[in-house]
Design an enzyme around this catalytic site. Structure first.
Site, PDB file in Angstrom:
ATOM      1  N   ASN A 257      26.352  51.165  40.313  1.00 43.21           N
ATOM      2  CA  ASN A 257      24.950  51.345  39.892  1.00 43.21           C
ATOM      3  C   ASN A 257      24.079  50.282  40.508  1.00 43.21           C
ATOM      4  O   ASN A 257      24.557  49.178  40.771  1.00 43.21           O
ATOM      5  CB  ASN A 257      24.801  51.124  38.373  1.00 43.21           C
ATOM      6  CG  ASN A 257      25.321  52.276  37.568  1.00 43.21           C
ATOM      7  OD1 ASN A 257      25.262  53.427  37.988  1.00 43.21           O
ATOM      8  ND2 ASN A 257      25.842  51.959  36.409  1.00 43.21           N
TER       9      ASN A 257
ATOM     10  N   LYS B  59      30.769  49.191  36.714  1.00 42.82           N
ATOM     11  CA  LYS B  59      32.064  48.552  36.422  1.00 42.82           C
ATOM     12  C   LYS B  59      33.031  48.579  37.593  1.00 42.82           C
ATOM     13  O   LYS B  59      33.671  47.585  37.904  1.00 42.82           O
ATOM     14  CB  LYS B  59      32.737  49.259  35.248  1.00 42.82           C
ATOM     15  CG  LYS B  59      32.298  48.711  33.954  1.00 42.82           C
ATOM     16  CD  LYS B  59      33.007  49.296  32.783  1.00 42.82           C
ATOM     17  CE  LYS B  59      32.311  48.824  31.540  1.00 42.82           C
ATOM     18  NZ  LYS B  59      32.206  47.353  31.467  1.00 42.82           N
TER      19      LYS B  59
ATOM     20  N   ALA C 269      32.463  48.839  40.808  1.00 47.98           N
ATOM     21  CA  ALA C 269      32.013  47.960  41.892  1.00 47.98           C
ATOM     22  C   ALA C 269      32.199  46.497  41.504  1.00 47.98           C
ATOM     23  O   ALA C 269      32.672  45.692  42.313  1.00 47.98           O
ATOM     24  CB  ALA C 269      30.545  48.253  42.210  1.00 47.98           C
ATOM     25  N   ASN C 270      31.852  46.141  40.264  1.00 49.45           N
ATOM     26  CA  ASN C 270      32.001  44.738  39.834  1.00 49.45           C
ATOM     27  C   ASN C 270      33.462  44.298  39.919  1.00 49.45           C
ATOM     28  O   ASN C 270      33.765  43.179  40.349  1.00 49.45           O
ATOM     29  CB  ASN C 270      31.526  44.568  38.388  1.00 49.45           C
ATOM     30  CG  ASN C 270      30.032  44.796  38.224  1.00 49.45           C
ATOM     31  OD1 ASN C 270      29.291  44.845  39.210  1.00 49.45           O
ATOM     32  ND2 ASN C 270      29.590  44.956  36.998  1.00 49.45           N
TER      33      ASN C 270
ATOM     34  N   ASN D 225      38.505  45.692  25.703  1.00 51.42           N
ATOM     35  CA  ASN D 225      37.983  44.540  24.961  1.00 51.42           C
ATOM     36  C   ASN D 225      38.113  44.863  23.473  1.00 51.42           C
ATOM     37  O   ASN D 225      38.687  45.895  23.098  1.00 51.42           O
ATOM     38  CB  ASN D 225      36.544  44.202  25.398  1.00 51.42           C
ATOM     39  CG  ASN D 225      35.549  45.294  25.025  1.00 51.42           C
ATOM     40  OD1 ASN D 225      35.848  46.207  24.257  1.00 51.42           O
ATOM     41  ND2 ASN D 225      34.349  45.212  25.566  1.00 51.42           N
TER      42      ASN D 225
ATOM     43  N   GLY E 109      36.993  38.102  24.264  1.00 51.13           N
ATOM     44  CA  GLY E 109      35.838  37.245  24.527  1.00 51.13           C
ATOM     45  C   GLY E 109      36.219  35.774  24.601  1.00 51.13           C
ATOM     46  O   GLY E 109      37.184  35.405  25.280  1.00 51.13           O
TER      47      GLY E 109
ATOM     48  N   GLY F 222      40.108  34.637  24.214  1.00 51.30           N
ATOM     49  CA  GLY F 222      41.133  34.752  25.245  1.00 51.30           C
ATOM     50  C   GLY F 222      41.651  36.160  25.402  1.00 51.30           C
ATOM     51  O   GLY F 222      40.863  37.115  25.372  1.00 51.30           O
TER      52      GLY F 222
ATOM     53  N   THR G 140      27.546  38.896  30.950  1.00 53.74           N
ATOM     54  CA  THR G 140      27.557  40.161  31.692  1.00 53.74           C
ATOM     55  C   THR G 140      28.749  40.189  32.644  1.00 53.74           C
ATOM     56  O   THR G 140      28.999  39.229  33.366  1.00 53.74           O
ATOM     57  CB  THR G 140      26.251  40.308  32.523  1.00 53.74           C
ATOM     58  OG1 THR G 140      25.162  40.176  31.647  1.00 53.74           O
ATOM     59  CG2 THR G 140      26.181  41.655  33.233  1.00 53.74           C
ATOM     60  N   ALA G 141      29.474  41.307  32.631  1.00 57.33           N
ATOM     61  CA  ALA G 141      30.574  41.568  33.567  1.00 57.33           C
ATOM     62  C   ALA G 141      31.796  40.672  33.374  1.00 57.33           C
ATOM     63  O   ALA G 141      32.664  40.619  34.244  1.00 57.33           O
ATOM     64  CB  ALA G 141      30.102  41.486  35.021  1.00 57.33           C
ATOM     65  N   ALA G 142      31.912  40.011  32.199  1.00 56.88           N
ATOM     66  CA  ALA G 142      33.110  39.187  31.942  1.00 56.88           C
ATOM     67  C   ALA G 142      34.369  40.055  32.013  1.00 56.88           C
ATOM     68  O   ALA G 142      35.365  39.683  32.640  1.00 56.88           O
ATOM     69  CB  ALA G 142      33.004  38.510  30.582  1.00 56.88           C
ATOM     70  N   GLY G 143      34.314  41.210  31.368  1.00 52.63           N
ATOM     71  CA  GLY G 143      35.469  42.109  31.378  1.00 52.63           C
ATOM     72  C   GLY G 143      35.780  42.618  32.779  1.00 52.63           C
ATOM     73  O   GLY G 143      36.953  42.765  33.155  1.00 52.63           O
ATOM     74  N   ASP G 144      34.754  42.867  33.554  1.00 53.83           N
ATOM     75  CA  ASP G 144      34.966  43.338  34.940  1.00 53.83           C
ATOM     76  C   ASP G 144      35.626  42.236  35.763  1.00 53.83           C
ATOM     77  O   ASP G 144      36.528  42.496  36.564  1.00 53.83           O
ATOM     78  CB  ASP G 144      33.637  43.737  35.592  1.00 53.83           C
ATOM     79  CG  ASP G 144      32.914  44.827  34.813  1.00 53.83           C
ATOM     80  OD1 ASP G 144      33.583  45.532  34.039  1.00 53.83           O
ATOM     81  OD2 ASP G 144      31.689  44.968  34.972  1.00 53.83           O
TER      82      ASP G 144
HETATM   83  P1  ADP Z   1      33.805  42.462  27.909  1.00 52.28           P
HETATM   84  O1  ADP Z   1      33.001  41.648  28.847  1.00 52.28           O
HETATM   85  O2  ADP Z   1      34.420  43.676  28.525  1.00 52.28           O
HETATM   86  O3  ADP Z   1      33.120  42.746  26.599  1.00 52.28           O
HETATM   87  P2  ADP Z   1      35.280  40.229  26.695  1.00 52.28           P
HETATM   88  O4  ADP Z   1      34.051  39.850  25.945  1.00 52.28           O
HETATM   89  O5  ADP Z   1      36.548  40.379  25.902  1.00 52.28           O
HETATM   90  O6  ADP Z   1      35.110  41.576  27.534  1.00 52.28           O
HETATM   91  O7  ADP Z   1      35.502  39.120  27.839  1.00 52.28           O
HETATM   92  C1  ADP Z   1      36.485  39.297  28.828  1.00 52.28           C
HETATM   93  C2  ADP Z   1      37.088  37.971  29.167  1.00 52.28           C
HETATM   94  O8  ADP Z   1      36.053  37.101  29.635  1.00 52.28           O
HETATM   95  C3  ADP Z   1      37.746  37.226  28.028  1.00 52.28           C
HETATM   96  O9  ADP Z   1      39.098  37.600  27.834  1.00 52.28           O
HETATM   97  C4  ADP Z   1      37.627  35.790  28.505  1.00 52.28           C
HETATM   98  O10 ADP Z   1      38.645  35.522  29.428  1.00 52.28           O
HETATM   99  C5  ADP Z   1      36.310  35.789  29.250  1.00 52.28           C
HETATM  100  N1  ADP Z   1      35.241  35.314  28.377  1.00 52.28           N
HETATM  101  C6  ADP Z   1      34.306  36.044  27.732  1.00 52.28           C
HETATM  102  N2  ADP Z   1      33.502  35.264  26.986  1.00 52.28           N
HETATM  103  C7  ADP Z   1      33.942  33.985  27.164  1.00 52.28           C
HETATM  104  C8  ADP Z   1      33.547  32.697  26.684  1.00 52.28           C
HETATM  105  N3  ADP Z   1      32.523  32.570  25.807  1.00 52.28           N
HETATM  106  N4  ADP Z   1      34.241  31.614  27.097  1.00 52.28           N
HETATM  107  C9  ADP Z   1      35.273  31.717  27.950  1.00 52.28           C
HETATM  108  N5  ADP Z   1      35.704  32.909  28.453  1.00 52.28           N
HETATM  109  C10 ADP Z   1      35.049  34.022  28.068  1.00 52.28           C
END
Ligand code: ADP
Length: 313
Positions: free
Chosen positions: A13, A41, A43-44, A186, A224, A227, A250-254
């Site tokens: 996107n 997702k 692409a990221n 997640n 999140g 871990g 944003t995009a942590a999961g990606d």
């Molecule tokens: P999504 O982004 O899909 O909602 P999460 O929130 O579970 O997924 O985050 C995915 C991964 O990103 C986590 O397992 C962790 O490794 C990392 N992460 C997210 N938030 C944090 C944070 N506040 N501090 C450290 N790592 C984070």
């Protein structure tokens, strides 16, 4: 030993963002500051892996519009192989209009555009880019019939399949679930799939058991800032997130999924692969943006060397 081949399937996107003082009322016009960011997702995830030095293939669909060109360029620049990507005449590329107020509130409208037209046959023909011994990653923004076909082909081709069930939608066949090697939800997605509220590692263990009942070989739940939790039929472990100063999640999961796939392609042992995914995702949340916040291999190595994280059995 050389890396295993890696291929991503999923959405792309263009995020068209306006920063505004406050969100407008219906009928009201406001001034705002415009920025455009490549996203989606699929692409990221592919860009996260490419930043780590891999050269993954990526299958997606784009329109032959300005957005499509921008998205294709950003993938190429990141080092993603784009041979499998279809640029489709007369179609619009997927885009999201995002309004963000100063207080962080937002309004989002998404047009999936060319992403929504991925058919089972199109996905099947893209599987010719999957090489022997490959790791393949899929996400749930793709049309479900296309996903079902990809997972069906997995049974014949025998690649290793990582499935990020985001966003959760119904319709994946029982057989499709059985061809998944790693499912990587997640907390919200784990709840939607299992009805178990995941708030800590203990509840993650309950959800993981239910996820395994759906058919995948292993479940890897991200929690999140807490871990990630891993379980298969034989082993389970939890790893804490790297403590970092969060700027934008944003995009942590990606980032996590792209990095986990890249680490598996680099033949890291399982725990090391999860640890590296945690490091990549941690660095991602210290920067603003989606693809622009994906760290390089060097930055990740530095974080891995500087911090040991605790494993909880
Ligand atoms: P999504 O982004 O899909 O909602 P999460 O929130 O579970 O997924 O985050 C995915 C991964 O990103 C986590 O397992 C962790 O490794 C990392 N992460 C997210 N938030 C944090 C944070 N506040 N501090 C450290 N790592 C984070």
């Amino acid at each position: 030993m050389t890396d295993r081949p890696l291929m991503f399937f999923g959405t792309t996107n263009l995020d068209i963002c306006f920063n505004v003082e406050r969100l407008p009322m219906p009928g009201e016009s406001l001034m705002g500051a415009l920025t455009r960011h490549p996203g989606g997702k699929g692409a990221n995830q592919a860009v996260a892996a490419a930043r780590l030095g891999l050269r993954p293939h990526f299958y997606t669909r784009l329109g032959d519009d300005d957005a499509g060109q921008l998205l294709l360029n950003s993938l190429t620049e990141a080092g993603v192989r784009t041979d499998a990507i279809k640029v489709c005449a007369g179609e619009v590329s997927g885009s999201a209009l995002v309004l963000v107020g100063d207080d962080g509130s937002n309004l989002i409208v998404i047009d999936p555009g060319a992403n929504s037209k991925m058919t089972p046959d199109m996905v099947e023909s893209a599987t010719k880019f999957i090489e022997r011994d490959a790791i393949v990653v899929a996400e749930m923004g793709m049309p479900i019939p296309a996903l079902n076909r990809l997972f069906e082909i997995k049974r014949d081709k025998g690649f290793e399949l990582i499935f990020n069930p985001a966003p959760v939608r119904p319709g994946l066949s029982v057989a499709a679930w059985k061809s998944v090697d790693f499912v990587t939800p997640n907390q919200t997605e784990a709840f939607e799939l299992t009805r178990v509220e995941v708030s800590d590692f203990e509840t993650a263990a309950h959800a993981a058991a239910k996820l395994l009942d759906l058919g995948p070989r292993a479940a890897l739940i991200t929690l999140g800032a807490q871990g990630a939790y891993y379980a298969d039929a034989k082993i389970s472990f939890a790893l804490r997130a790297f403590p970092v100063k969060v700027v934008d999640t944003t995009a942590a999961g990606d980032a996590f999924n792209g990095a986990f796939a890249a680490s598996m392609a680099q033949r890291l042992p399982l725990r090391e692969a999860v640890r590296k995914a945690l490091a990549v995702a941690a660095l991602c949340v210290t920067r603003r943006g989606a693809q622009s916040s994906m760290p390089t291999a060097q930055a990740v190595d530095e974080l891995l060397k500087s911090q040991t994280i605790v494993e909880l059995e």
